[in-house]
Design an enzyme around this catalytic site. Structure first.
Site, short mmCIF file in Angstrom:
data_model
loop_
_atom_site.label_atom_id
_atom_site.label_comp_id
_atom_site.label_asym_id
_atom_site.label_seq_id
_atom_site.Cartn_x
_atom_site.Cartn_y
_atom_site.Cartn_z
N CYS A 211 16.45 -47.87 -55.14
CA CYS A 211 17.29 -48.58 -53.63
C CYS A 211 17.88 -47.77 -53.13
O CYS A 211 17.87 -48.68 -51.54
CB CYS A 211 18.35 -49.69 -54.36
SG CYS A 211 17.34 -50.53 -55.71
N HIS B 229 21.44 -53.80 -48.69
CA HIS B 229 20.50 -53.49 -49.95
C HIS B 229 20.97 -54.60 -50.41
O HIS B 229 21.39 -55.40 -50.85
CB HIS B 229 20.71 -52.23 -50.91
CG HIS B 229 19.72 -52.48 -52.00
ND1 HIS B 229 17.97 -53.32 -51.87
CD2 HIS B 229 19.94 -52.72 -53.34
CE1 HIS B 229 17.58 -52.26 -53.03
NE2 HIS B 229 18.82 -52.92 -53.87
N ASN C 141 15.71 -58.92 -55.68
CA ASN C 141 15.42 -56.95 -55.49
C ASN C 141 13.87 -56.68 -54.70
O ASN C 141 13.43 -56.34 -55.99
CB ASN C 141 16.43 -56.64 -56.20
CG ASN C 141 16.73 -55.68 -55.99
OD1 ASN C 141 15.87 -54.05 -54.89
ND2 ASN C 141 17.34 -54.83 -56.30
N1 ACO Z 1 19.12 -65.79 -67.91
C1 ACO Z 1 19.94 -66.46 -68.50
N2 ACO Z 1 21.39 -65.50 -69.52
C2 ACO Z 1 21.13 -64.35 -68.92
C3 ACO Z 1 20.34 -63.71 -68.19
C4 ACO Z 1 19.20 -64.53 -67.60
N3 ACO Z 1 18.06 -64.20 -66.42
N4 ACO Z 1 20.49 -62.14 -68.48
C5 ACO Z 1 21.11 -62.28 -68.77
N5 ACO Z 1 21.96 -63.50 -69.50
C6 ACO Z 1 22.98 -63.39 -70.44
C7 ACO Z 1 23.48 -62.43 -71.22
O1 ACO Z 1 22.50 -61.82 -72.21
C8 ACO Z 1 24.82 -62.54 -71.40
O2 ACO Z 1 24.42 -63.54 -72.30
P1 ACO Z 1 25.91 -63.43 -73.24
O3 ACO Z 1 27.50 -62.99 -72.94
O4 ACO Z 1 25.66 -64.59 -74.76
O5 ACO Z 1 26.18 -61.86 -73.70
C9 ACO Z 1 25.52 -63.47 -69.81
O6 ACO Z 1 23.64 -63.96 -69.49
C10 ACO Z 1 25.80 -62.11 -69.05
O7 ACO Z 1 25.42 -60.95 -69.14
P2 ACO Z 1 25.61 -60.51 -67.89
O8 ACO Z 1 24.62 -59.00 -67.80
O9 ACO Z 1 27.50 -59.65 -68.45
O10 ACO Z 1 25.79 -60.76 -66.04
P3 ACO Z 1 25.80 -60.71 -65.16
O11 ACO Z 1 26.85 -61.85 -65.22
O12 ACO Z 1 26.55 -58.57 -64.83
O13 ACO Z 1 25.20 -60.78 -63.84
C11 ACO Z 1 23.71 -58.91 -63.03
C12 ACO Z 1 24.20 -59.78 -64.77
C13 ACO Z 1 22.98 -60.43 -61.77
C14 ACO Z 1 22.09 -58.11 -63.93
C15 ACO Z 1 24.59 -58.38 -62.69
O14 ACO Z 1 25.11 -57.30 -63.66
C16 ACO Z 1 24.45 -57.23 -61.38
O15 ACO Z 1 23.42 -57.86 -60.64
N6 ACO Z 1 24.50 -55.69 -61.44
C17 ACO Z 1 24.15 -55.13 -60.66
C18 ACO Z 1 23.18 -55.04 -59.70
C19 ACO Z 1 22.47 -53.93 -59.05
O16 ACO Z 1 23.16 -53.95 -58.41
N7 ACO Z 1 21.46 -53.49 -58.98
C20 ACO Z 1 20.81 -52.04 -58.02
C21 ACO Z 1 20.03 -52.17 -57.80
S1 ACO Z 1 18.45 -52.16 -58.96
C22 ACO Z 1 17.67 -50.10 -58.37
O17 ACO Z 1 18.28 -49.37 -57.71
C23 ACO Z 1 16.49 -50.66 -58.83
#
Ligand code: ACO
Length: 337
Positions: A117, A264, A294
């Protein structure tokens, strides 16, 4: 006298195929509400399998637009920098493919950058150094990704697969003698101890290919990207702020001086957090993650190209770019347009 690096042309290309959240819900246990609430994403683009869209060709399409808008011919380009985590081939990187696809008469250098990223901001920084020292006058800088072909589109992969999309953006960076324009500074960082928190481990040279073939294990998830989402999120908001403030301080600027911040596009909630912390108005932060998801190294040049097309950036405006991602790596660049 040192040259300044200006952006003389911008362009982007995304595949026509729009994939809405409801389309993904047909393929895995997810839903529109979850995706919009957690990420802000409403749709993304996926290349159509079998089409001629690849990471390299999408990059070339974006590059042609950027070169034309710079008022240049492809053969005016003296160096290519290509940022991606999803190259057409394990090796060589796509920079050389662009050299061929642009039909260049000259055998110019092509450099591939692997900073996920942060790749585009890292690439801008590299281009800036070559321009400032007078080595090159016009450098093509591309960020392009084809994620859709490498994602786990089952419920097992939903935490990652709903976030990423395909597309490409490009800029031409050119030398200018105008001391009031161009890149003011770039700041680059990394913290390798968190490498595995956001990574794609297979195929790799530790797990030998004959062993992988012998295992023939369809449950092997090492070929899919892994992201510890919460952990990444918490680090992202801290590092984004640090590297933006570092850029402002280095140039004796205030956040209010910014015409536009192009962060980003990892998650709309991350951008909103930064905006609120920096007390920026809505019109000072450009977001398009709603429409593209993304696209990793491509997010900043796609957003820049769209913002430029919308007339949001004019000569003399102060523009900030900031990124955080796998590595971890993070970076910022600030420029006077
Ligand atoms: N649909 C429905 N439910 C889902 C999905 C989905 N697509 N994905 C995960 N869940 C569920 C999980 O299983 C979990 O269920 P549980 O509570 O029963 O265990 C619940 O939703 C919560 O999951 P989390 O992973 O804790 O959700 P979070 O609020 O953290 O959101 C996300 C996830 C969107 C990925 C977030 O953490 C995020 O954006 N992180 C940062 C991403 C980022 O900045 N990346 C850097 C750049 S990417 C790169 O460099 C390649």
């Amino acid at each position: 006298m040192f040259k300044r690096s200006i952006i003389s042309g911008v362009g982007h290309y995304v595949p026509d195929n729009v994939v809405k959240n409801d389309d993904l819900a047909q393929r895995m246990d997810t839903n529109n509400e979850w995706i919009v609430e957690r990420t802000g994403i409403e749709e993304r683009r996926h290349v159509v399998p079998g089409s001629d869209d690849t990471t390299a060709t999408m990059g070339t399409k974006a590059a042609k637009i950027a070169i034309e808008r710079a008022g240049l011919q492809p053969d005016d380009i003296e160096f290519i920098i290509f940022a991606t985590l999803s190259p057409d081939y394990y090796f060589p990187g796509p920079g050389v493919q662009v050299q061929e696809q642009l039909g260049l008469a000259k055998e110019i250098g092509a450099l591939d950058v692997r900073n996920q990223c942060s790749g585009f901001v890292y690439s801008m920084s590299v281009a800036d150094q070559f321009i400032k020292t007078g080595m090159y006058k016009h450098i093509l800088v591309i960020g392009s990704e084809l994620h859709s072909g490498g994602l786990d589109m089952t419920t097992r992969g939903r935490g990652v697969s709903v976030i990423f999309g395909d597309g490409a953006g490009a800029v031409v960076m050119s030398a200018s003698d105008d001391p009031n324009r161009g890149i003011l500074s770039t700041h680059l960082h990394s913290e390798g101890r968190h490498a595995k928190e956001l990574a794609l481990e297979g195929p790799n040279t530790r797990d030998w290919v004959p062993a992988i073939i012998a295992r023939n294990d369809p449950e092997d998830t090492s070929f899919y990207p892994y992201m510890n989402g919460n952990f990444v999120f918490k680090h992202a908001v801290v590092r984004f702020m640090e590297v933006i403030n570092e850029a402002l301080a280095a140039n004796q600027l205030q956040s209010t001086d910014l015409k536009l911040l192009i962060p980003h596009q990892a998650n709309l909630r991350i951008s909103q957090y930064i905006q609120q912390k920096m007390q920026l108005r809505d019109d000072q932060v450009y977001n398009n993650i709603m429409r593209y998801g993304n696209t990793t190294a491509a997010t900043i040049p796609i957003a820049l190209s769209e913002a430029w097309e919308a007339g949001l950036i004019q000569k003399g405006d102060l523009v900030m770019f900031a990124a955080f991602g796998s590595g971890f790596t993070w970076a910022s660049a600030v420029m006077r347009w």
